[in-house]
Design an enzyme around this catalytic site. Structure first.
Site, PDB file in Angstrom:
ATOM      1  CD  GLU A 158      -2.811  -1.344   2.399  1.00 48.99           C
ATOM      2  OE1 GLU A 158      -2.759  -0.466   3.277  1.00 48.99           O
ATOM      3  OE2 GLU A 158      -3.593  -2.312   2.429  1.00 48.99           O
ATOM      4  CG  ASN A 173      -0.426  -7.014  -1.547  1.00 48.00           C
ATOM      5  OD1 ASN A 173      -0.958  -7.625  -2.469  1.00 48.00           O
ATOM      6  ND2 ASN A 173      -0.971  -6.930  -0.339  1.00 48.00           N
ATOM      7  CG  HIS A 223      -9.730  -5.873   0.517  1.00 52.00           C
ATOM      8  ND1 HIS A 223     -10.003  -7.043   1.187  1.00 52.00           N
ATOM      9  CD2 HIS A 223      -8.417  -5.618   0.723  1.00 52.00           C
ATOM     10  CE1 HIS A 223      -8.900  -7.474   1.782  1.00 52.00           C
ATOM     11  NE2 HIS A 223      -7.921  -6.638   1.517  1.00 52.00           N
ATOM     12  CD  GLU A 278      -4.486  -7.926   1.437  1.00 51.51           C
ATOM     13  OE1 GLU A 278      -5.374  -7.204   1.938  1.00 51.51           O
ATOM     14  OE2 GLU A 278      -3.267  -7.669   1.555  1.00 51.51           O
TER      15      GLU A 278
HETATM   16  O1  G3I Z   1      -4.719  -8.262  18.697  1.00 49.48           O
HETATM   17  C1  G3I Z   1      -5.449  -7.135  19.197  1.00 49.48           C
HETATM   18  C2  G3I Z   1      -6.102  -7.472  20.509  1.00 49.48           C
HETATM   19  O2  G3I Z   1      -5.109  -7.740  21.465  1.00 49.48           O
HETATM   20  C3  G3I Z   1      -6.967  -6.279  20.939  1.00 49.48           C
HETATM   21  O3  G3I Z   1      -7.635  -6.569  22.108  1.00 49.48           O
HETATM   22  C4  G3I Z   1      -7.971  -5.946  19.857  1.00 49.48           C
HETATM   23  C5  G3I Z   1      -8.816  -4.715  20.196  1.00 49.48           C
HETATM   24  O4  G3I Z   1      -9.086  -3.927  19.083  1.00 49.48           O
HETATM   25  O5  G3I Z   1      -7.273  -5.668  18.676  1.00 49.48           O
HETATM   26  C6  G3I Z   1      -6.509  -6.754  18.197  1.00 49.48           C
HETATM   27  O6  G3I Z   1      -5.837  -6.327  17.043  1.00 49.48           O
HETATM   28  C7  G3I Z   1      -6.638  -6.249  15.882  1.00 49.48           C
HETATM   29  C8  G3I Z   1      -5.963  -7.115  14.830  1.00 49.48           C
HETATM   30  O7  G3I Z   1      -6.632  -6.979  13.604  1.00 49.48           O
HETATM   31  C9  G3I Z   1      -5.953  -8.600  15.199  1.00 49.48           C
HETATM   32  O8  G3I Z   1      -7.262  -9.078  15.314  1.00 49.48           O
HETATM   33  C10 G3I Z   1      -6.685  -4.813  15.430  1.00 49.48           C
HETATM   34  O9  G3I Z   1      -7.429  -4.047  16.342  1.00 49.48           O
HETATM   35  C11 G3I Z   1      -7.320  -4.729  14.066  1.00 49.48           C
HETATM   36  O10 G3I Z   1      -7.184  -3.388  13.580  1.00 49.48           O
HETATM   37  C12 G3I Z   1      -6.590  -5.644  13.113  1.00 49.48           C
HETATM   38  O11 G3I Z   1      -7.239  -5.576  11.857  1.00 49.48           O
HETATM   39  C13 G3I Z   1      -6.495  -6.095  10.787  1.00 49.48           C
HETATM   40  C14 G3I Z   1      -6.249  -5.005   9.755  1.00 49.48           C
HETATM   41  O12 G3I Z   1      -5.565  -5.553   8.648  1.00 49.48           O
HETATM   42  C15 G3I Z   1      -5.453  -3.861  10.357  1.00 49.48           C
HETATM   43  O13 G3I Z   1      -4.893  -3.054   9.411  1.00 49.48           O
HETATM   44  C16 G3I Z   1      -7.294  -7.209  10.145  1.00 49.48           C
HETATM   45  O14 G3I Z   1      -7.417  -8.300  11.071  1.00 49.48           O
HETATM   46  C17 G3I Z   1      -6.606  -7.689   8.870  1.00 49.48           C
HETATM   47  O15 G3I Z   1      -7.446  -8.606   8.203  1.00 49.48           O
HETATM   48  C18 G3I Z   1      -6.360  -6.492   7.969  1.00 49.48           C
HETATM   49  O16 G3I Z   1      -5.712  -6.918   6.803  1.00 49.48           O
HETATM   50  C19 G3I Z   1      -5.407  -5.907   5.840  1.00 49.48           C
HETATM   51  C20 G3I Z   1      -4.129  -6.326   5.145  1.00 49.48           C
HETATM   52  O17 G3I Z   1      -3.101  -6.540   6.092  1.00 49.48           O
HETATM   53  C21 G3I Z   1      -3.686  -5.292   4.129  1.00 49.48           C
HETATM   54  N1  G3I Z   1      -4.767  -5.004   3.188  1.00 49.48           N
HETATM   55  C22 G3I Z   1      -6.044  -4.660   3.785  1.00 49.48           C
HETATM   56  C23 G3I Z   1      -6.492  -5.733   4.771  1.00 49.48           C
HETATM   57  C24 G3I Z   1      -7.861  -5.427   5.329  1.00 49.48           C
HETATM   58  O18 G3I Z   1      -7.845  -4.258   6.098  1.00 49.48           O
END
Ligand code: G3I
Length: 316
Positions: A131, A172, A208, A236
């Site tokens: 990105e 990517n 997406h 993705e």
């Molecule tokens: O692990 C913490 C946990 O300890 C905490 O209690 C909780 C509270 O919010 O958050 C948890 O972390 C979260 C993490 O996912 C793991 O579940 C984050 O808040 C959350 O923001 C994070 O989201 C991820 C996101 O990227 C963040 O940018 C998504 O799971 C993940 O699927 C998403 O993937 C991205 C790709 O890397 C790049 N392209 C876009 C794609 C979708 O956004």
């Protein structure tokens, strides 16, 4: 037969899914994820990102990523490593560190070298940079770009190649599914990197997408990327809708999945397709796009939706 079996018969390397560590304790979830007839490749959704692997400078933790690599290996599945250099999920010691160009170069090299060396020989593709563009095709403002200019890209790719010459190295991005300013910028950069001898092997298209909104130029764009002399992968994929899902929306979603899979089938250098988790139960979509969801081929109870059959048909 299963989606991966069909994809391989079509000459693709894999059909895969993202997953995440917290989901692996869900036994019915794990059973489908582990079936390599459905999925020949896994991507860790979070556990190889910078905030998960180097939370403090020089202190590395590989445990979360290793769990997913071991799972994939036990199942005979490839792994896409995701992601080495990204402005998001980046610890503040990097983003707010105020480092000069020489120090930030070392920080990038150390991070990339540590991860790629740790999993050397076990990762099919790395998303080396993620990105890096704005939608208008300019470089995104990030600590990397603001400190190093576009040079940060080649620094990361060279370090990754040196650490694991066998891994295919990808750039990517999202909103690069159709032709337009962002795809043009991406293509121009890849052309420039290749001309400069920077080791880049592939372009990842996140995809997406939104039901009813798939770009008519998706296949053309994919072919144009491949014509640069690199592999392409859909990395993705999900196709979300405004909830609640209806039979009509699910049917349009199935059509949209068919369009995307057909495009990959039509481009020999499109090596694989990864859905961004396989079940709506663990999709990132509802937490980010309020009122939207149902983007994946399996519903939240692990039942196959119409999209599953259309993907299978496109791969058959
Ligand atoms: O692990 C913490 C946990 O300890 C905490 O209690 C909780 C509270 O919010 O958050 C948890 O972390 C979260 C993490 O996912 C793991 O579940 C984050 O808040 C959350 O923001 C994070 O989201 C991820 C996101 O990227 C963040 O940018 C998504 O799971 C993940 O699927 C998403 O993937 C991205 C790709 O890397 C790049 N392209 C876009 C794609 C979708 O956004």
């Amino acid at each position: 037969s299963g989606l991966n079996t069909l994809a391989k018969a079509k000459g693709k390397t894999y059909f895969g899914s993202a997953t995440d560590n917290g989901e692996l304790s869900d036994a019915p979830y794990l059973a489908i994820l582990s079936n390599n007839k459905e999925f020949g490749q896994l991507t860790p959704g979070n556990s190889m990102k910078w905030d998960a692997t180097e939370r403090s400078r020089g202190v590395f933790s590989f445990a979360g990523g290793e769990t997913i690599v071991k799972l994939a290996e036990a199942n005979g599945q490839f792994v896409r490593g995701h992601t080495l250099v990204w402005h998001s999920q980046l610890p503040t010691w990097v983003s707010n560190g105020g480092f000069n160009a020489a120090t930030l170069t070392t920080i990038i090299q150390n991070h990339v070298t540590a991860l790629v060396t740790n999993w050397k020989g076990r990762i099919l593709h790395w998303d080396v940079v993620n990105e890096i563009f704005n939608d208008d095709g300019t470089f995104r403002s990030s600590v990397f770009y603001n400190t190093l200019g576009e040079e940060f890209v080649s620094i990361a790719f060279r370090a990754a190649r040196a650490a694991d010459p066998a891994a295919k190295l990808y750039i990517n991005d999202y909103n690069t599914d159709g032709t337009g300013a962002k795809s043009t910028a991406l293509a121009n950069l890849v052309r420039k990197l290749k001309a400069a001898g920077v080791p880049i092997d592939g372009i990842g298209i996140q995809a997406h997408l939104i039901v009813g909104n798939v770009q008519g130029s998706f296949a053309t764009n994919l072919a144009q990327f491949a014509a640069l002399g690199v592999d392409v992968a859909i990395t993705e994929l999900d196709i979300r809708m405004t909830m609640p899902s209806t039979a009509s929306l699910l049917s349009r979603q199935a059509d949209d999945y068919r369009t995307i899979v057909n495009a990959c089938v039509s481009v020999p250098r499109c090596v694989g397709i990864t859905i961004w988790d396989y079940t709506d139960k663990y999709s990132w979509i509802p937490s980010v796009f309020s009122g939207q969801g149902a983007g994946l081929p399996w519903d939240q109870n692990f039942s196959k939706k119409p999209a599953y059959a259309s993907i299978a048909a496109a791969l058959a």
